[in-house]
Design an enzyme around this catalytic site. Structure first.
Site, PDB file in Angstrom:
ATOM      1  N   HIS A   1       0.840  -1.206   0.000  1.00 50.72           N
ATOM      2  CA  HIS A   1       0.000   0.000   0.000  1.00 50.72           C
ATOM      3  C   HIS A   1       0.875   1.256   0.000  1.00 50.72           C
ATOM      4  O   HIS A   1       0.662   2.171  -0.806  1.00 50.72           O
ATOM      5  CB  HIS A   1      -0.913  -0.017   1.226  1.00 50.72           C
ATOM      6  N   GLU A   2       1.854   1.284   0.888  1.00 49.08           N
ATOM      7  CA  GLU A   2       2.711   2.468   0.979  1.00 49.08           C
ATOM      8  C   GLU A   2       3.614   2.603  -0.242  1.00 49.08           C
ATOM      9  O   GLU A   2       3.930   3.721  -0.656  1.00 49.08           O
ATOM     10  CB  GLU A   2       3.538   2.421   2.271  1.00 49.08           C
TER      11      GLU A   2
ATOM     12  N   HIS B   1       1.928   4.540  -2.837  1.00 47.06           N
ATOM     13  CA  HIS B   1       2.058   5.993  -2.688  1.00 47.06           C
ATOM     14  C   HIS B   1       3.472   6.449  -3.032  1.00 47.06           C
ATOM     15  O   HIS B   1       3.664   7.487  -3.680  1.00 47.06           O
ATOM     16  CB  HIS B   1       1.758   6.414  -1.247  1.00 47.06           C
TER      17      HIS B   1
END
Length: 447
Positions: free
Chosen positions: A24-25, A28
């Site tokens: 998920h990170e 980003h």
């Protein structure tokens, strides 16, 4: 041995959750760096740092509690003019009055301004175009969706779906009435039609009453609808085609709904229906599905999870009430991390083949990633969906100004929404706490 298996299941879930957060990170991080934003930290977990290493401008690390993660980007919000002016003059702007929420807003601005004062380049988030900011914030949830698709693809196309095949596993010796709770034959029980017809374990059903069948369900549907009617069944026995005549007996069997739950009448008694009964059971095998089955399952799960998320407060309230009433919880209701860990432990401790347990863990991890995808798109700060809404609102303001030839509007100052963010965080903490208590004292029973 079961305890060890349970612990292994919990550990596997924790590792899988950490991987999901890391992806998920990364979702980003990658576009942020691609668009030139300075990223100070990339962290998995919260709390004390267990390990970290600086590579270039970014510190990568792992923290003690793998319950989330974050990346710190320079200039998530536009600078506050008072703070920048004070910093440029070498003085302090001081603390503003106005109470608790005003202090929160000022603290958020001050923390944001620290990444902007004395900046030597434009690598800040708020200066990016709207579409780039949306891509950065969408990157995290999309990574969870892609990971879920991969997991579902492995589950459905790699391992397969347990399917009742046309190969006979067992043949009943007799017909046992549905209202008798026994599994062994007694003197006086009528012989089962399949045994009387000479069907043997290992036979492969090719056709029933002249209709070719591809699955056991196809054969079963015809037999159930043909009580007391003679049927010709063609079976493949060791490579040779054999034809047997079978007359299904009439039996009373429970009626089930679409979820496989028995339907009961007003007295709480199971509803029964007359069906044809032969006395055969199928061999269950894993049947690999087409490659598109994984993405299809993922998007179907997105719809189901979205249906739960939008009424999350109600679902959490219902789960909390079961702590008082002692009622059984909705098996399709929300779970906390604790509840997911319990389910993972139960899957690992099942008395089932290893492949079944692996399939169960993959399904659980895939579902958790779908939940992360949907949950993070809720249009409220501090969630990714909230940042997307802020960026889109700024884009609308800029477009409006261009159309009507107005002065270019100032960047949207999301720090003004800090009080709303605070309320959202408190709400999430309360709901999380209720679910944890429910999972500890009245857990959902799936097995």
């Amino acid at each position: 041995m079961e305890v060890i298996a349970f612990i292994v299941g919990v550990v596997v879930l924790v590792v899988g959750l950490a991987v999901s957060i890391a992806l998920h990170e990364f979702g980003h991080l990658i576009p942020a760096k691609k668009f030139g934003v300075r990223v100070g930290q990339y962290m998995i977990g919260f709390g004390p740092t267990l390990w970290s290493r600086r590579i270039g401008e970014t510190e990568y690390g792992v923290k003690a509690l793998p319950l989330g993660g974050y990346i710190s980007m320079a200039g998530m919000y536009p600078p506050s003019p008072k703070e920048l002016a004070a910093a440029a003059s070498g003085s302090s702007a001081g603390r503003a009055g106005g109470g608790f929420f005003a202090t929160m807003v000022q603290d958020a601005r001050a923390a944001n301004d620290e990444t902007l004062v004395n900046s030597e380049n434009d690598g800040v988030f708020y200066k990016l175009s709207v579409w780039k900011r949306v891509v950065i914030m969408l990157g995290g949830p999309v990574m969870n969706l892609l990971f879920a698709i991969v997991l579902f693809a492995i589950l459905l196309s790699g391992i397969g779906v347990q399917t009742a095949t046309t190969t006979i596993a067992t043949v009943s010796e007799c017909v046992i009435p549905a209202d008798e709770a026994r599994t062994t034959c007694e003197p006086g029980d009528p012989a089962a039609p399949a045994a009387a017809a000479g069907i043997l374990p290992g036979d492969v059903i090719m056709s029933v009453d002249g209709v070719e069948v591809a699955t056991f369900a196809d054969a079963s549907d015809i037999i159930r609808a043909s009580a007391a009617q003679p049927l010709e069944i063609v079976v493949d026995r060791d490579g040779e085609m054999q034809t047997v005549r079978l007359t299904p007996t009439t039996a009373m069997r429970p009626v089930f709904d679409d979820d496989g739950v028995p339907i009961v009448d007003e007295n709480g008694e199971p509803e029964l229906v007359e069906v044809g009964f032969a006395g055969i059971s199928p061999t269950v095998e894993y049947v690999q599905q087409p490659i598109w089955a994984g993405p299809q399952a993922a998007f179907e799960r997105v719809e189901a999870v979205a249906g739960i998320i939008w009424q999350l407060p109600v679902k959490v309230y219902e789960a909390g009430m079961t702590l008082v009433t002692g009622e059984e919880r909705d098996p399709n209701g929300p779970l906390s991390v604790v509840g997911a860990g319990v389910v993972a432990g139960e899957i690992a401790a099942l008395d089932a083949p290893v492949l079944n347990r692996v399939a169960g863990m993959l399904s659980l991890l895939a579902s958790l990633n779908i939940a992360l995808f949907v949950f993070n798109l809720i249009p409220l700060l501090p969630l990714d969906g909230g940042h997307i809404v802020v960026a889109l609102w700024e884009g609308i303001k800029r477009t409006w100004a261009k159309i009507f030839r107005l002065p270019e509007p100032k960047p949207v100052d999301a720090t003004k929404l800090v009080p709303v963010t605070f309320v959202v965080v408190i709400g999430l903490m309360v709901m999380g706490g209720v679910l944890i208590l429910a999972d500890l004292f009245n857990p959902i029973s799936l097995f």
